[in-house]
Design a protein around this motif. Structure first.
Motif, short mmCIF file in Angstrom:
data_model
loop_
_atom_site.label_atom_id
_atom_site.label_comp_id
_atom_site.label_asym_id
_atom_site.label_seq_id
_atom_site.Cartn_x
_atom_site.Cartn_y
_atom_site.Cartn_z
N ARG A 128 -38.40 45.03 108.77
CA ARG A 128 -38.44 46.49 108.65
C ARG A 128 -37.65 46.96 107.43
O ARG A 128 -38.04 47.92 106.75
N ALA A 129 -36.54 46.28 107.14
CA ALA A 129 -35.74 46.65 105.98
C ALA A 129 -36.53 46.41 104.69
O ALA A 129 -36.56 47.27 103.79
N PHE A 130 -37.19 45.24 104.58
CA PHE A 130 -37.97 44.92 103.39
C PHE A 130 -39.12 45.90 103.20
O PHE A 130 -39.50 46.22 102.07
N ASN A 131 -39.69 46.36 104.30
CA ASN A 131 -40.83 47.28 104.23
C ASN A 131 -40.41 48.74 104.17
O ASN A 131 -41.25 49.64 104.22
N GLY A 132 -39.09 48.98 104.09
CA GLY A 132 -38.61 50.35 104.00
C GLY A 132 -38.76 51.15 105.27
O GLY A 132 -38.85 52.39 105.23
N LYS A 133 -38.77 50.47 106.42
CA LYS A 133 -38.97 51.15 107.70
C LYS A 133 -37.72 51.11 108.58
O LYS A 133 -37.79 51.40 109.77
N LEU A 134 -36.59 50.73 107.99
CA LEU A 134 -35.33 50.72 108.73
C LEU A 134 -34.25 51.28 107.81
O LEU A 134 -34.10 50.84 106.66
N GLN A 135 -33.50 52.23 108.31
CA GLN A 135 -32.46 52.85 107.50
C GLN A 135 -31.32 51.87 107.20
O GLN A 135 -31.09 50.91 107.94
N HIS A 136 -30.60 52.14 106.13
CA HIS A 136 -29.53 51.26 105.67
C HIS A 136 -28.49 51.02 106.75
O HIS A 136 -27.93 49.92 106.86
N SER A 137 -28.22 52.00 107.59
CA SER A 137 -27.20 51.86 108.64
C SER A 137 -27.57 50.76 109.63
O SER A 137 -26.69 50.20 110.29
N GLY A 138 -28.86 50.43 109.75
CA GLY A 138 -29.29 49.40 110.67
C GLY A 138 -29.14 47.99 110.13
O GLY A 138 -28.80 47.07 110.87
N TRP A 139 -29.37 47.81 108.83
CA TRP A 139 -29.36 46.46 108.28
C TRP A 139 -28.21 46.17 107.31
O TRP A 139 -28.11 45.05 106.78
N GLN A 140 -27.31 47.13 107.12
CA GLN A 140 -26.29 46.97 106.08
C GLN A 140 -25.37 45.77 106.28
O GLN A 140 -24.86 45.20 105.30
N GLU A 141 -25.16 45.35 107.53
CA GLU A 141 -24.29 44.20 107.79
C GLU A 141 -25.06 42.91 108.05
O GLU A 141 -24.46 41.88 108.34
N LEU A 142 -26.37 42.95 107.92
CA LEU A 142 -27.19 41.77 108.18
C LEU A 142 -26.83 40.62 107.25
O LEU A 142 -26.89 39.45 107.61
N GLY A 143 -26.42 40.95 106.03
CA GLY A 143 -26.08 39.94 105.05
C GLY A 143 -24.82 39.14 105.37
O GLY A 143 -24.52 38.15 104.70
N ALA A 144 -24.09 39.55 106.40
CA ALA A 144 -22.89 38.81 106.79
C ALA A 144 -23.23 37.56 107.60
O ALA A 144 -22.38 36.69 107.79
N LEU A 145 -24.47 37.43 108.07
CA LEU A 145 -24.85 36.32 108.95
C LEU A 145 -25.43 35.11 108.24
O LEU A 145 -25.22 33.98 108.68
N PRO A 146 -26.21 35.26 107.16
CA PRO A 146 -26.68 34.06 106.44
C PRO A 146 -25.53 33.41 105.67
O PRO A 146 -24.53 34.06 105.35
N ILE A 147 -25.69 32.13 105.34
CA ILE A 147 -24.72 31.43 104.51
C ILE A 147 -24.89 31.91 103.07
O ILE A 147 -26.01 32.01 102.56
N SER A 148 -23.78 32.20 102.41
CA SER A 148 -23.82 32.72 101.05
C SER A 148 -24.34 31.65 100.09
O SER A 148 -23.83 30.53 100.06
N ARG A 149 -25.37 32.00 99.33
CA ARG A 149 -25.95 31.07 98.37
C ARG A 149 -26.21 31.80 97.06
O ARG A 149 -26.34 33.02 97.02
N GLN A 150 -26.32 31.02 95.98
CA GLN A 150 -26.71 31.58 94.70
C GLN A 150 -28.09 31.07 94.33
O GLN A 150 -28.39 29.90 94.53
N PRO A 151 -28.99 31.90 93.79
CA PRO A 151 -28.74 33.29 93.40
C PRO A 151 -28.83 34.28 94.56
O PRO A 151 -28.44 35.42 94.41
N ARG A 152 -29.37 33.87 95.72
CA ARG A 152 -29.43 34.79 96.86
C ARG A 152 -29.43 33.99 98.15
O ARG A 152 -29.80 32.82 98.19
N SER A 153 -29.02 34.64 99.23
CA SER A 153 -28.87 33.96 100.51
C SER A 153 -30.17 33.83 101.28
O SER A 153 -30.29 33.01 102.18
N ILE A 154 -31.15 34.67 100.95
CA ILE A 154 -32.44 34.63 101.63
C ILE A 154 -33.49 34.06 100.68
O ILE A 154 -33.57 34.47 99.52
N SER A 155 -34.27 33.11 101.16
CA SER A 155 -35.28 32.46 100.32
C SER A 155 -36.59 33.23 100.35
O SER A 155 -37.22 33.36 101.40
#
Length: 286
Positions: free
Chosen positions: A238-265
């Motif tokens: 929903r976040a990628f498709n612009g159907k979820l407000q920032h307040s819903g997904w703003q902390e989602l990035g705390a759960l994947p392991i930090s990687r470079q250049p990005r944590s999500i493939s």
């Protein structure tokens, strides 16, 4: 799980399944806050079907199906040939959407194993002693796509691990992981030279042990773990498709392991005959 059940009670659905698509920003944020307090690893491999035409996916699917039998010879066991031919037929008949999902799952498994080995060796080494894989079932009985994937993932993982050997970081406790190897192995031996590094990667480990002897397909209605996964995956979509407000997904990035250049493939398929089967997609999603 206890805290998740408390959240469900708070939402008034204690005895019902929590569906990600039915939750609002506040509820999703509450779930993420709970998971942040535990050693939970969230792994995402994402594609955008808008990057490919249906015909391009069909062509790629046909090539993947033929790849199951292209290297077989009369010297191979009869049952091996028969099973590969069965996979080829079933993949060719598979709907494109399910085929894409199967390919994404194939990439997700070895990537997840690598992440978990590095992560838990430094935090909770005992977690590496045994692997359990639970999959959200689409129906009461396994679909044809689920059956093909659950069987063929073994050969895929073995081949993939030969090309991309498992990496180990110094300082980690891998004592609980020893039971998964099939030959003598030490971290020092791995570091001697590149040839040894590749030879003693995941290919020398027991794929059957890593996969825990198979996958358990369960109904998410009876499994809170699967419900949590559904909530997180749906929130990301929903976040990628612009159907979820920032307040819903703003902390989602705390759960994947930090990687470079990005944590999500973010990946797509190479449909132009290139050597590499998959390609990295440069997109604004990051």
């Amino acid at each position: 799980m206890k805290e998740f059940n408390q959240l469900k009670s708070l939402w008034g659905i204690a005895s019902h399944e929590a569906k990600g698509r039915e939750l609002d920003e506040r509820q999703i944020s509450q779930v993420i806050e709970v998971l942040k307090r535990f050693d939970v690893v969230f792994k995402l491999i994402v594609t955008d079907l808008g990057l490919l035409t249906d015909q391009e996916i069909s062509d790629f699917k046909g090539k993947a199906a033929r790849g199951k039998t292209i290297n077989l010879t009369p010297e191979h066991p009869v049952d091996t040939i028969a099973k590969a031919q069965e996979w080829e037929r079933k993949i060719e008949k598979m709907p494109n959407q399910l085929f894409v999902q199967m390919e994404m799952m194939n990439l997700l498994i070895p990537d997840t194993v690598q992440d978990l080995v590095l992560y838990y060796a430094r935090r909770i080494p005992k977690e590496l002693g045994k692997f359990h894989w639970v999959v959200d079932a689409k129906d009461k009985d396994r679909t044809a796509a689920e059956k093909v994937w659950a069987e063929s993932i073994y050969t895929f993982l073995y081949t993939y691990s030969s090309d991309y050997p498992l990496m180990f970081a110094e300082g980690g406790n891998y004592s609980y992981f020893k039971s998964h190897r099939e030959s003598k192995w030490t971290l020092e031996a791995r570091a001697k030279e590149d040839a040894e590094y590749k030879e003693k990667g995941l290919a020398t480990l027991s794929v059957k042990k890593i996969l825990g002897g198979g996958f358990v397909f369960q109904d998410s209605k009876k499994n809170n773990g699967l419900q949590l996964v559904d909530i997180l995956v749906n929130a990301a979509q929903r976040a990628f498709n612009g159907k979820l407000q920032h307040s819903g997904w703003q902390e989602l990035g705390a759960l994947p392991i930090s990687r470079q250049p990005r944590s999500i493939s973010f990946i797509s398929f190479n449909v132009n005959g290139a050597t590499e089967k998959y390609k990295t997609v440069q997109s604004p999603f990051y």
